[in-house]
Design an enzyme around this catalytic site. Structure first.
Site, PDB file in Angstrom:
ATOM      1  N   THR A 132       5.703   4.659  -4.141  1.00  0.00           N
ATOM      2  CA  THR A 132       4.347   4.970  -4.587  1.00  0.00           C
ATOM      3  C   THR A 132       3.867   6.325  -4.063  1.00  0.00           C
ATOM      4  O   THR A 132       4.331   6.791  -3.017  1.00  0.00           O
ATOM      5  CB  THR A 132       3.400   3.862  -4.077  1.00  0.00           C
ATOM      6  N   ASP A 133       2.890   6.885  -4.769  1.00  0.00           N
ATOM      7  CA  ASP A 133       2.282   8.139  -4.287  1.00  0.00           C
ATOM      8  C   ASP A 133       1.417   7.909  -3.044  1.00  0.00           C
ATOM      9  O   ASP A 133       1.067   8.856  -2.340  1.00  0.00           O
ATOM     10  CB  ASP A 133       1.451   8.808  -5.393  1.00  0.00           C
ATOM     11  N   GLU A 134       1.082   6.644  -2.763  1.00  0.00           N
ATOM     12  CA  GLU A 134       0.170   6.367  -1.640  1.00  0.00           C
ATOM     13  C   GLU A 134       0.780   6.720  -0.292  1.00  0.00           C
ATOM     14  O   GLU A 134       0.061   6.856   0.693  1.00  0.00           O
ATOM     15  CB  GLU A 134      -0.267   4.894  -1.643  1.00  0.00           C
ATOM     16  N   SER A 159       0.444   1.109   2.200  1.00  0.00           N
ATOM     17  CA  SER A 159       1.166   2.384   2.045  1.00  0.00           C
ATOM     18  C   SER A 159       2.053   2.662   3.256  1.00  0.00           C
ATOM     19  O   SER A 159       3.127   3.257   3.108  1.00  0.00           O
ATOM     20  CB  SER A 159       0.194   3.534   1.769  1.00  0.00           C
ATOM     21  N   LYS A 162       5.206   0.747   2.632  1.00  0.00           N
ATOM     22  CA  LYS A 162       6.043   1.414   1.614  1.00  0.00           C
ATOM     23  C   LYS A 162       6.676   2.674   2.212  1.00  0.00           C
ATOM     24  O   LYS A 162       7.835   2.991   1.927  1.00  0.00           O
ATOM     25  CB  LYS A 162       5.215   1.772   0.376  1.00  0.00           C
ATOM     26  N   ASN A 187      -0.640   5.603 -10.072  1.00  0.00           N
ATOM     27  CA  ASN A 187      -1.173   4.307 -10.544  1.00  0.00           C
ATOM     28  C   ASN A 187      -0.714   3.985 -11.961  1.00  0.00           C
ATOM     29  O   ASN A 187      -0.931   4.776 -12.880  1.00  0.00           O
ATOM     30  CB  ASN A 187      -2.699   4.338 -10.566  1.00  0.00           C
ATOM     31  N   LEU A 198      -7.608  -2.702 -10.516  1.00  0.00           N
ATOM     32  CA  LEU A 198      -8.850  -2.251 -11.152  1.00  0.00           C
ATOM     33  C   LEU A 198      -8.908  -2.463 -12.672  1.00  0.00           C
ATOM     34  O   LEU A 198      -9.831  -3.128 -13.164  1.00  0.00           O
ATOM     35  CB  LEU A 198      -9.104  -0.765 -10.831  1.00  0.00           C
ATOM     36  N   PRO A 213     -16.937  -4.691 -10.457  1.00  0.00           N
ATOM     37  CA  PRO A 213     -17.178  -4.170  -9.103  1.00  0.00           C
ATOM     38  C   PRO A 213     -16.590  -2.776  -8.901  1.00  0.00           C
ATOM     39  O   PRO A 213     -15.386  -2.569  -9.067  1.00  0.00           O
ATOM     40  CB  PRO A 213     -16.463  -5.194  -8.208  1.00  0.00           C
TER      41      PRO A 213
HETATM   42  P1  NAD Z   1       3.505  -6.714  -8.464  1.00  0.00           P
HETATM   43  O1  NAD Z   1       2.777  -7.170  -7.253  1.00  0.00           O
HETATM   44  O2  NAD Z   1       2.901  -6.926  -9.804  1.00  0.00           O
HETATM   45  O3  NAD Z   1       4.953  -7.362  -8.514  1.00  0.00           O
HETATM   46  C1  NAD Z   1       5.759  -7.511  -7.364  1.00  0.00           C
HETATM   47  C2  NAD Z   1       6.854  -8.505  -7.687  1.00  0.00           C
HETATM   48  O4  NAD Z   1       7.702  -8.607  -6.539  1.00  0.00           O
HETATM   49  C3  NAD Z   1       6.336  -9.920  -7.989  1.00  0.00           C
HETATM   50  O5  NAD Z   1       6.995 -10.441  -9.108  1.00  0.00           O
HETATM   51  C4  NAD Z   1       6.670 -10.709  -6.732  1.00  0.00           C
HETATM   52  O6  NAD Z   1       6.903 -12.074  -6.974  1.00  0.00           O
HETATM   53  C5  NAD Z   1       7.936  -9.994  -6.275  1.00  0.00           C
HETATM   54  N1  NAD Z   1       8.183 -10.135  -4.831  1.00  0.00           N
HETATM   55  C6  NAD Z   1       7.277 -10.016  -3.825  1.00  0.00           C
HETATM   56  N2  NAD Z   1       7.878 -10.229  -2.648  1.00  0.00           N
HETATM   57  C7  NAD Z   1       9.180 -10.497  -2.909  1.00  0.00           C
HETATM   58  C8  NAD Z   1      10.310 -10.772  -2.098  1.00  0.00           C
HETATM   59  N3  NAD Z   1      10.202 -10.865  -0.776  1.00  0.00           N
HETATM   60  N4  NAD Z   1      11.495 -10.978  -2.704  1.00  0.00           N
HETATM   61  C9  NAD Z   1      11.608 -10.927  -4.047  1.00  0.00           C
HETATM   62  N5  NAD Z   1      10.583 -10.670  -4.864  1.00  0.00           N
HETATM   63  C10 NAD Z   1       9.372 -10.444  -4.307  1.00  0.00           C
HETATM   64  O7  NAD Z   1       3.791  -5.166  -8.195  1.00  0.00           O
HETATM   65  P2  NAD Z   1       3.937  -3.967  -9.240  1.00  0.00           P
HETATM   66  O8  NAD Z   1       2.605  -3.364  -9.450  1.00  0.00           O
HETATM   67  O9  NAD Z   1       4.753  -4.413 -10.388  1.00  0.00           O
HETATM   68  O10 NAD Z   1       4.772  -2.948  -8.342  1.00  0.00           O
HETATM   69  C11 NAD Z   1       6.191  -2.980  -8.352  1.00  0.00           C
HETATM   70  C12 NAD Z   1       6.706  -1.903  -7.411  1.00  0.00           C
HETATM   71  O11 NAD Z   1       6.222  -0.629  -7.827  1.00  0.00           O
HETATM   72  C13 NAD Z   1       6.227  -2.069  -5.967  1.00  0.00           C
HETATM   73  O12 NAD Z   1       7.289  -1.706  -5.120  1.00  0.00           O
HETATM   74  C14 NAD Z   1       5.074  -1.086  -5.830  1.00  0.00           C
HETATM   75  O13 NAD Z   1       4.964  -0.618  -4.504  1.00  0.00           O
HETATM   76  C15 NAD Z   1       5.539   0.019  -6.769  1.00  0.00           C
HETATM   77  N6  NAD Z   1       4.476   0.830  -7.386  1.00  0.00           N
HETATM   78  C16 NAD Z   1       3.440   0.219  -8.049  1.00  0.00           C
HETATM   79  C17 NAD Z   1       2.483   1.016  -8.687  1.00  0.00           C
HETATM   80  C18 NAD Z   1       1.335   0.391  -9.448  1.00  0.00           C
HETATM   81  O14 NAD Z   1       0.433   1.119  -9.884  1.00  0.00           O
HETATM   82  N7  NAD Z   1       1.304  -0.918  -9.666  1.00  0.00           N
HETATM   83  C19 NAD Z   1       2.583   2.398  -8.635  1.00  0.00           C
HETATM   84  C20 NAD Z   1       3.651   2.977  -7.927  1.00  0.00           C
HETATM   85  C21 NAD Z   1       4.604   2.179  -7.333  1.00  0.00           C
HETATM   86  O1  DAU Z   2      -1.107   4.882  -6.469  1.00  0.00           O
HETATM   87  C1  DAU Z   2      -0.158   3.881  -6.701  1.00  0.00           C
HETATM   88  C2  DAU Z   2      -0.709   2.558  -6.239  1.00  0.00           C
HETATM   89  O2  DAU Z   2      -1.696   2.175  -7.201  1.00  0.00           O
HETATM   90  C3  DAU Z   2       0.345   1.477  -6.097  1.00  0.00           C
HETATM   91  O3  DAU Z   2       1.234   1.839  -5.088  1.00  0.00           O
HETATM   92  C4  DAU Z   2      -0.303   0.132  -5.753  1.00  0.00           C
HETATM   93  O4  DAU Z   2       0.674  -0.881  -5.723  1.00  0.00           O
HETATM   94  C5  DAU Z   2      -1.318  -0.186  -6.828  1.00  0.00           C
HETATM   95  O5  DAU Z   2      -1.986  -1.394  -6.527  1.00  0.00           O
HETATM   96  C6  DAU Z   2      -2.329   0.950  -6.965  1.00  0.00           C
HETATM   97  O6  DAU Z   2      -3.160   1.044  -5.776  1.00  0.00           O
HETATM   98  P1  DAU Z   2      -4.734   1.344  -5.868  1.00  0.00           P
HETATM   99  O7  DAU Z   2      -5.367   0.866  -4.635  1.00  0.00           O
HETATM  100  O8  DAU Z   2      -4.970   2.746  -6.284  1.00  0.00           O
HETATM  101  O9  DAU Z   2      -5.070   0.394  -7.147  1.00  0.00           O
HETATM  102  P2  DAU Z   2      -6.287  -0.609  -7.420  1.00  0.00           P
HETATM  103  O10 DAU Z   2      -6.176  -1.009  -8.854  1.00  0.00           O
HETATM  104  O11 DAU Z   2      -6.386  -1.671  -6.401  1.00  0.00           O
HETATM  105  O12 DAU Z   2      -7.555   0.340  -7.269  1.00  0.00           O
HETATM  106  C7  DAU Z   2      -7.703   1.505  -8.060  1.00  0.00           C
HETATM  107  C8  DAU Z   2      -8.963   2.211  -7.605  1.00  0.00           C
HETATM  108  O13 DAU Z   2     -10.100   1.408  -7.995  1.00  0.00           O
HETATM  109  C9  DAU Z   2      -9.079   2.364  -6.102  1.00  0.00           C
HETATM  110  O14 DAU Z   2      -9.725   3.587  -5.801  1.00  0.00           O
HETATM  111  C10 DAU Z   2      -9.961   1.186  -5.668  1.00  0.00           C
HETATM  112  C11 DAU Z   2     -10.866   1.005  -6.860  1.00  0.00           C
HETATM  113  N1  DAU Z   2     -11.310  -0.385  -7.116  1.00  0.00           N
HETATM  114  C12 DAU Z   2     -10.365  -1.369  -7.155  1.00  0.00           C
HETATM  115  C13 DAU Z   2     -10.732  -2.678  -7.384  1.00  0.00           C
HETATM  116  C14 DAU Z   2      -9.691  -3.767  -7.402  1.00  0.00           C
HETATM  117  C15 DAU Z   2     -12.662  -0.661  -7.349  1.00  0.00           C
HETATM  118  O15 DAU Z   2     -13.507   0.252  -7.348  1.00  0.00           O
HETATM  119  N2  DAU Z   2     -13.010  -1.955  -7.598  1.00  0.00           N
HETATM  120  C16 DAU Z   2     -12.112  -2.980  -7.591  1.00  0.00           C
HETATM  121  O16 DAU Z   2     -12.524  -4.155  -7.773  1.00  0.00           O
END
Ligand code: NAD
Ligand code: DAU
Length: 356
Positions: A132-134, A159, A162, A187, A198, A213
């Site tokens: 992730t970029d975080e 983060s 990660k 994201n 979000l 929210p």
């Molecule tokens: P998610 O939470 O939707 O999915 C995670 C999956 O991993 C789930 O299916 C969960 O059951 C599985 N999991 C959790 N713990 C496990 C374990 N110990 N063994 C096997 N499986 C397990 O997450 P996502 O948003 O799909 O993110 C996937 C990957 O991409 C993560 O590594 C996250 O850090 C990375 N990522 C996410 C975003 C984003 O915006 N969502 C952005 C950049 C990177």
């Molecule tokens: O940047 C990549 C990351 O993006 C991934 O590594 C994470 O797994 C993924 O969850 C996401 O993290 P964020 O914290 O950026 O995503 P989230 O959707 O939780 O929140 C996006 C933005 O919106 C953040 O600034 C927090 C804000 N937010 C979030 C929620 C859930 C709100 O204002 N209200 C909310 O209820």
């Protein structure tokens, strides 16, 4: 075949579906099925002999050893993680366990397996770590976007965990020569996104007549990428990325959160207007900020574009419209993921969260 960990989650499931839609190479999905893992995401693959599902933990060394020996994947793509920042603030333990210890166990099992492969199979093997970029921390408004050499400055337990996993992956390449690739993406949004994050939270709350929210002043900036573009980037890096390299993935779509909220409201006003004629914006509620909330993320994806010719296919406008439409078209998926555990989370996170 390839082994995909975390393939029942949001991005992993999109990746598995896209992979099997664009080729014949089989996939073994390993997923623990935590609250975020959902086999309904992969329901369209039922009866497809190219897909095998195994429920299990990336921290289970014995299971990993058996699966690698039995299926002989040519690559491992590691999505498995605890992924929600707010949950990591309320309870970091699972993040340390899966994201750090789990990644370590996976690397160890893969290293041993890879070490036993013969010449060509060993040379062609790949371990791709999805990050992730975080990990780069937070930018102020005028700073340039994160490049791959930006210093690591993680600010949340998520983060930080990660970042630790990225360092382990790097070390396994440097020390043992394991053929690794790492992607750091911004994201994501799109189909199958769990409504704790979000964008899907806004859609499901809006439709249910609940508050939308917004943390703090809503001026935090995120850089949004349609999930299928993330999947195509991972496929490209797996295919042609240079070993040991890191590739940033992003869509050049920086937006303040409040703009995202207004965009989702406007799309819902158009596609599913409220019956009382009032706009969805009336549901916006400013709530207490996230502790340690990173102000801005922005990804510089030029390395991936220059070296591997990857570019996102969707604009934010096209991707967010598809996303809102997907949620409108899948009310059953939405209803099923809003289980008791989901309701408990919403109560813990938001009902104690004062309106500001
Ligand atoms: P998610 O939470 O939707 O999915 C995670 C999956 O991993 C789930 O299916 C969960 O059951 C599985 N999991 C959790 N713990 C496990 C374990 N110990 N063994 C096997 N499986 C397990 O997450 P996502 O948003 O799909 O993110 C996937 C990957 O991409 C993560 O590594 C996250 O850090 C990375 N990522 C996410 C975003 C984003 O915006 N969502 C952005 C950049 C990177
Ligand atoms: O940047 C990549 C990351 O993006 C991934 O590594 C994470 O797994 C993924 O969850 C996401 O993290 P964020 O914290 O950026 O995503 P989230 O959707 O939780 O929140 C996006 C933005 O919106 C953040 O600034 C927090 C804000 N937010 C979030 C929620 C859930 C709100 O204002 N209200 C909310 O209820």
């Amino acid at each position: 075949m390839i082994l995909v960990t975390g393939g029942a989650g949001f991005i992993g499931a999109n990746f598995v579906l896209d992979w099997l839609a664009s080729g014949e190479e089989p996939v073994l999905t390993l997923d623990k099925l935590t609250y975020a893992g959902n086999l309904e995401n992969l329901a369209s693959l039922q009866g497809d002999s190219r897909h095998t599902f195994e429920q299990g933990d990336i921290g289970d060394a014995e299971l990993l050893t058996r699966l690698l020996a039995q299926h002989q994947p040519r690559a491992v793509v590691n999505f498995a993680a605890e992924s929600h920042v707010d949950r990591s603030i309320l309870g970091p333990d699972d993040f340390i366990q899966t994201n750090i210890v789990g990644t370590f166990q996976l690397l160890e099992a893969v290293r041993k397996h890879w070490g036993g492969l013969s010449g060509q199979a060993q040379a062609e093997f790949r371990f791709l770590h999805v990050s992730t970029d975080e990990v780069y921390g937070s930018l102020c408004a005028t700073e340039p976007a994160f490049t791959e050499t930006h210093r690591y400055e993680p600010n949340s337990p998520y983060s930080a965990s990660k970042a630790a996993s990225d360092h382990l992956v790097r070390a396994y390449h440097h020390t043992y020569g394991l053929p690794v690739l790492t992607t750091n993406c911004s994201n994501n949004y799109g189909p199958y996104h769990f409504p704790e994050k979000l964008i899907p939270l806004l859609i499901v709350n809006a439709l249910a007549g609940k508050d939308l929210p917004v943390y703090g002043d809503g001026m935090q900036v995120r850089d949004w990428l349609y999930v299928k573009d993330h999947c195509s980037a991972i496929r490209r890096v797996l295919e042609a990325g240079r070993l040991g390299e890191v590739y940033n993935v992003g869509g050049w779509n920086e937006k303040p959160n409040i703009e995202i909220v207004h965009t989702v409201c406007a799309l819902l006003d158009e596609l599913r207007p409220r019956t009382d004629g009032v706009g969805y914006q009336s549901q916006i509620t400013f709530v207490k900020d996230r502790p340690g909330h990173d102000r801005r993320y922005a990804i510089d994806a030029r390395k991936l574009e220059k070296e591997l010719g990857w570019k996102p296919a969707e604009t934010f406008d096209s991707g967010i419209r598809k996303t809102v439409q997907w949620y409108l078209d899948h009310p059953e998926w939405v209803a099923h993921v809003q289980s008791g555990a989901y309701r408990d989370w919403v109560q813990t996170q938001y009902e104690a969260s004062p309106i500001v």
